[in-house]
Design an enzyme around this catalytic site. Structure first.
Site, PDB file in Angstrom:
ATOM      1  N   ASP A 183       0.840  -1.202   0.000  1.00  0.00           N
ATOM      2  CA  ASP A 183       0.000   0.000   0.000  1.00  0.00           C
ATOM      3  C   ASP A 183       0.874   1.251   0.000  1.00  0.00           C
ATOM      4  O   ASP A 183       0.602   2.228  -0.698  1.00  0.00           O
ATOM      5  CB  ASP A 183      -0.922  -0.032   1.222  1.00  0.00           C
ATOM      6  CG  ASP A 183      -1.609  -1.381   1.337  1.00  0.00           C
ATOM      7  OD1 ASP A 183      -2.326  -1.745   0.400  1.00  0.00           O
ATOM      8  OD2 ASP A 183      -1.373  -2.099   2.331  1.00  0.00           O
ATOM      9  N   HIS A 207      -4.535  -3.374   6.114  1.00  0.00           N
ATOM     10  CA  HIS A 207      -4.324  -3.660   4.693  1.00  0.00           C
ATOM     11  C   HIS A 207      -5.674  -4.054   4.097  1.00  0.00           C
ATOM     12  O   HIS A 207      -6.022  -5.235   4.012  1.00  0.00           O
ATOM     13  CB  HIS A 207      -3.310  -4.785   4.497  1.00  0.00           C
ATOM     14  CG  HIS A 207      -3.283  -5.269   3.069  1.00  0.00           C
ATOM     15  ND1 HIS A 207      -2.846  -4.479   2.041  1.00  0.00           N
ATOM     16  CD2 HIS A 207      -3.690  -6.430   2.500  1.00  0.00           C
ATOM     17  CE1 HIS A 207      -2.966  -5.135   0.894  1.00  0.00           C
ATOM     18  NE2 HIS A 207      -3.487  -6.320   1.152  1.00  0.00           N
TER      19      HIS A 207
END
Ligand code: NAI
Length: 328
Positions: free
Chosen positions: A161, A189
């Protein structure tokens, strides 16, 4: 010569494994002077074990000078023996008709077993990275299942990410990824993560000022980073694999070798910083040195950011509540 490090990898015959193992063996993760021994875990299923043998044949055929040993396992108790690094990639994917709750429970079982095995046989300094989804909650379960290991040894992967956010900011500003400092991703996440460039700089200049567009942040940047995994599946017909493997390499390399004062993002058990309850496995901005990470402290959290952080925290607490009965 350095003593070889033992790197255990689960799900070793999977997609990410295929992008990951060769880079570990070539020295991308631990350094070009660090020999490694790969301890590879797959499910006992005959097809999976056969596929694993095939990957090992290819690893042999690379004749990597740093790869000084390699073993195949179907039991975590042997796979994790004396492991210095454990990359927990293998997980149960969501099957057709499977509810989120079923997915959480199926994975909770895997990560309870693997946490216990790490507790029993891994190096007391083992560095654990959980990649398999739901990564934060799986890491939390493994940590709670390994009471004799320090909780701080368990981490979850937010680095993909983080890297996705870096690239989006580079493209928006027309600058280079390598020049972007002080970016971070908070939380889970999952699409609720909060990628935060408020503190980021390029050549000492504020990225927020350079972009100067809150609507872009809210309506384009955050959804693009948050839903990138789905966009990859849509485009490729398969989920992110090479980029996920790359992020795992980055995460461990930075943890072991240090960030030289630069920020990165790791999913780690909270110490209570920023009001995140202790032990919640949360993405934080960190710096690393001598094999230890430290949360970047003292960052101002504005109202918009607090809302985002609360949302991703609420999701993590809900996941945690969903598996609490399995950790008794
Ligand atoms: P894959 O399905 O290609 O490979 C997974 C492998 O794990 C399979 O070979 C399977 O047999 C094995 N496995 C399943 N349960 C196991 C167990 N208990 N012990 C050992 N091995 C086991 O999946 P892929 O694409 O390699 O992804 C792996 C995981 O990583 C998935 O959960 C995926 O959602 C997750 N992921 C996480 C990302 C992150 O940023 N945290 C990014 C991309 C994927």
């Amino acid at each position: 010569a350095k003593t070889p490090m033992r790197v255990a990898v689960t799900g070793a015959a999977g997609q990410i494994g295929y992008s990951l193992l060769f880079r570990i063996a070539s020295g991308d993760m631990l350094g070009k002077d660090q020999p490694v021994i790969l301890q590879l875990l797959e499910i006992a299923d005959e097809k999976a074990q056969k596929a694993l043998k095939g990957v090992m044949m290819e690893l042999d055929d690379c004749a990597f000078p740093l790869l000084v040993g390699m073993t195949a396992h179907s039991d975590p108790m042997t796979a994790f023996k004396d492991a210095d690094i454990a990359l927990l990639v293998g997980a149960r994917p969501r099957g057709p008709g499977m509810e989120r709750k079923d997915l959480l429970e199926a994975n909770a079982q895997i990560f309870t077993v693997q946490g216990k095995a790490l507790d029993a046989v891994a190096s007391r300094n083992v560095k654990v990275l959980v990649v398999g989804n739901p990564a934060n909650t799986n890491a939390y379960i493994a940590m709670k299942s390994a009471p004799s290991l320090p909780a701080k040894n368990f981490t979850a992967m937010l680095r993909l990410d983080h890297n996705r956010a870096l690239s989006q900011v580079a493209q928006k500003t027309g600058k280079q990824v390598k020049d972007i400092k002080k970016l971070a991703v908070w939380g889970n996440h999952s699409p609720t993560m909060y990628a935060d460039y408020r503190f980021a700089t390029i050549d000492g200049q504020s990225v927020k000022d350079m972009i100067n567009d809150d609507a872009w942040n809210r309506d384009t940047f955050l959804p693009t980073v948050g839903k990138r995994g789905a966009a990859i599946i849509e485009a490729r017909g398969l989920s992110s694999a090479a980029s996920a493997a790359n992020a795992a390499i980055d995460h461990i390399r930075d943890w072991v070798l240090g960030t030289n004062g630069e920020w990165t993002t790791m999913g780690i058990p909270s110490d209570g910083s920023y009001g995140i309850p202790k032990d919640v496995m949360f993405g934080f901005p960190v710096t690393t040195e001598n094999g230890e990470y430290k949360i970047v402290q003292g960052l101002a959290i504005d109202e918009f950011s607090q809302e985002r952080i609360n949302k991703t925290l609420a999701e993590l607490e809900e996941e945690r509540a969903g598996v609490a009965h399995l950790l008794k």
